[in-house]
Design an enzyme around this catalytic site. Structure first.
Site, mmCIF file in Angstrom:
data_model
loop_
_atom_site.group_PDB
_atom_site.id
_atom_site.type_symbol
_atom_site.label_atom_id
_atom_site.label_comp_id
_atom_site.label_asym_id
_atom_site.label_seq_id
_atom_site.Cartn_x
_atom_site.Cartn_y
_atom_site.Cartn_z
ATOM 1 C CB SER A 27 42.926 28.369 36.452
ATOM 2 O OG SER A 27 42.342 27.824 37.599
ATOM 3 N NE ARG A 31 44.525 33.406 36.800
ATOM 4 C CZ ARG A 31 43.771 32.668 37.607
ATOM 5 N NH1 ARG A 31 42.927 31.779 37.095
ATOM 6 N NH2 ARG A 31 43.849 32.802 38.919
ATOM 7 N N GLY A 98 32.978 30.936 40.997
ATOM 8 C CA GLY A 98 33.622 31.914 41.881
ATOM 9 C C GLY A 98 34.722 32.663 41.153
ATOM 10 C CG ASP A 315 40.671 23.840 42.896
ATOM 11 O OD1 ASP A 315 40.090 24.263 43.909
ATOM 12 O OD2 ASP A 315 40.926 24.556 41.909
ATOM 13 N NE ARG A 388 38.070 20.733 40.648
ATOM 14 C CZ ARG A 388 38.150 22.032 40.341
ATOM 15 N NH1 ARG A 388 37.812 22.945 41.220
ATOM 16 N NH2 ARG A 388 38.580 22.406 39.152
HETATM 17 C C1 S3P Z 1 41.223 29.501 41.249
HETATM 18 C C2 S3P Z 1 41.705 29.703 42.511
HETATM 19 C C3 S3P Z 1 41.338 28.875 43.666
HETATM 20 C C4 S3P Z 1 40.670 27.581 43.204
HETATM 21 C C5 S3P Z 1 39.624 27.804 42.161
HETATM 22 C C6 S3P Z 1 40.241 28.448 40.933
HETATM 23 C C7 S3P Z 1 41.702 30.377 40.165
HETATM 24 O O1 S3P Z 1 40.431 29.589 44.480
HETATM 25 O O2 S3P Z 1 40.116 26.896 44.304
HETATM 26 O O3 S3P Z 1 39.009 26.603 41.781
HETATM 27 O O4 S3P Z 1 41.520 30.050 38.968
HETATM 28 O O5 S3P Z 1 42.288 31.418 40.477
HETATM 29 P P1 S3P Z 1 40.910 30.711 45.560
HETATM 30 O O6 S3P Z 1 41.386 31.890 44.789
HETATM 31 O O7 S3P Z 1 39.672 31.013 46.332
HETATM 32 O O8 S3P Z 1 41.984 30.087 46.379
#
Ligand code: S3P
Length: 428
Positions: A27, A31, A98, A315, A388
């Site tokens: 994460s 960013r 995602g 997660d 996962r």
């Molecule tokens: C993440 C946010 C979460 C998480 C994903 C990573 C992030 O998803 O499940 O693995 O880095 O902001 P959501 O924003 O859909 O809750």
């Protein structure tokens, strides 16, 4: 254990010992790459995530002309601000990620060109209107494919909005805040429950003022200046090694230089409440708390997880489900319907995989009830191409009688390419 493109095979182990320093948190790596690309100046990122997902973010940025160089875990971005991004010559491929697709949509909403964001089969099944709706309200033109990727964004001038997220999501929060940095007026985001806060912790390090009022976050149009950082180890990857240490006999794991952000470590509180022998030490606090975690073989018992903390451990539910299957008594998690729209339907995938191995797992629309304590046996199980799920089933396999064959298990590389090697080392 024989990792191959299609199958990973694992057997019960009699010990599990190791001291690990893991690749950077996924994460935070996403960013830092995005913020570095929006900033002016050189951002150097040390211990950048080894995950395929984070490479997808770098590749998408490079396709828009952002100067990105990578030497192993060190990434350098010579940012020239969002004005320097140009229209990609091909669709931006977020792979399985995602986070890449959703968070990149924010800055793209403010760029005066057309870009299409797409992904692999799993990502192209995931919901995107949650991103498209607020970004459209700010002024971007966005088309999804029945609510899913491919998603085309034609950005331009944006106006700030006051947005209430219907579901806690750090990705949506981030997309709206990053769009807000290119919008007229103020952009405010409210969340029903706190999701991970890396964006609002890192933005000030890039020189951006973020106003906090209760649970609401606000930003205004601002330039970013480059910021360099070493990424702490990925605590969501650590979760699988720590659960393995708790559920296996003769086990002790120490993870060094790992992220300890409380928005990510709620799973440790759950494991402790289940009787897990865990010790945590903080080495430094800003901009993200970092330290070490140790776990030892423990006798675990089931608990009911408070739904309010679920966004802070979403997660880690796959790892917790394995701990629950090997604990005594009943474990219940609810308020976790989001698990149905992750890389796979994780509620169904866990019930299927752990169920085939002999666990008593009941699916609920928004969670799981697990009657622990049944002995697990090896089985042929499916990863559902979800990293996962593959790692959770691998940890279960380490305590199961006989051989477990995980179809598609090589997908662990999406977040933790070294996972199987580390497991092999720890169990030797
Ligand atoms: C993440 C946010 C979460 C998480 C994903 C990573 C992030 O998803 O499940 O693995 O880095 O902001 P959501 O924003 O859909 O809750």
């Amino acid at each position: 254990m024989v990792p191959s493109a299609r199958f990973v095979r694992l057997r019960r182990v009699s010990r599990f010992h190791g001291s690990f320093a893991l690749a950077g948190d996924k994460s935070i790596s996403h960013r830092l790459a995005l913020l570095g690309a929006l900033a002016h100046g050189r951002t150097t990122i040390g211990n950048f995530s080894a995950a395929a997902d984070c490479q997808s973010t770098l590749d998408c940025l490079a396709l828009m002309g952002v100067p990105v160089t990578r030497h192993g875990p060190e990434v350098t971005i010579d940012g020239r601000g969002p004005e320097s991004w140009y229209a990609p010559s091909a669709p931006l491929d977020a792979g399985n990620s995602g986070s890449t697709l959703r968070m990149l949509a924010g800055p793209l909403a403010g760029r005066p060109f057309r870009a299409t964001l797409s992904g692999d089969a799993s990502l192209n099944r995931r919901p995107m209107e949650r991103i498209a709706v607020p970004l459209r309200a700010m002024g971007a033109r966005i088309q999804t494919t029945d609510g899913r990727p491919p998603m085309t964004i034609e950005g331009g001038s944006l106006s700030g909005i006051d947005w209430r997220l219907p579901v806690a999501s750090a990705q949506v929060k981030t997309a709206v805040l990053l769009a807000g940095l290119q919008a007229d007026g103020t952009t405010t985001v409210h969340e029903p429950h706190a999701s991970r806060d890396h964006t609002e912790r890192l933005l000030p390090a890039f020189g951006v003022e973020v106003r906090k009022d209760g649970g609401a976050l606000s930003v205004r149009r601002q330039d970013l200046r480059a910021f360099s950082m070493d990424v702490p180890g990925d605590v969501s990857s650590a979760a699988f090694l720590l659960v393995a240490a708790l559920v296996l006999p003769d086990a002790h794991v120490r993870v060094e230089h790992v992220l300890l952000n409380p928005g990510r470590t709620a799973f440790l509180d759950v494991l402790r409440a289940m009787g897990g022998d865990l010790t945590v030490g903080v080495d430094s606090e800003a901009p993200e708390p970092v330290g070490w975690i140790e776990a030892r073989s423990s006798r675990l018992h089931g608990i009911t997880v408070d739904p309010a903390v679920v966004p802070a451990l979403i997660d880690e539910v796959p790892a917790l489900a394995v701990a629950a299957a090997l604990a005594e008594g009943t474990f219940t998690v609810s308020g976790a319907a989001e698990l149905r729209v992750k890389e796979s339907d994780r509620i169904a995938a866990l019930a299927d995989g752990l169920g085939r191995m002999g666990a008593a797992v009941e699916e609920r629309p928004d969670g799981l009830v697990i009657e622990g304590g049944r002995p697990l046996h090896g089985a042929s199980v499916a990863s559902h191409d979800d990293h996962r799920i593959a790692m959770a089933l691998a940890v279960a396999a380490l305590s199961a009688d006989g051989e477990t064959e995980i179809e598609g298990g090589a997908c662990v590389a999406v977040s933790f390419p070294d996972f199987l090697d580390l497991v092999r080392r720890a169990s030797r």
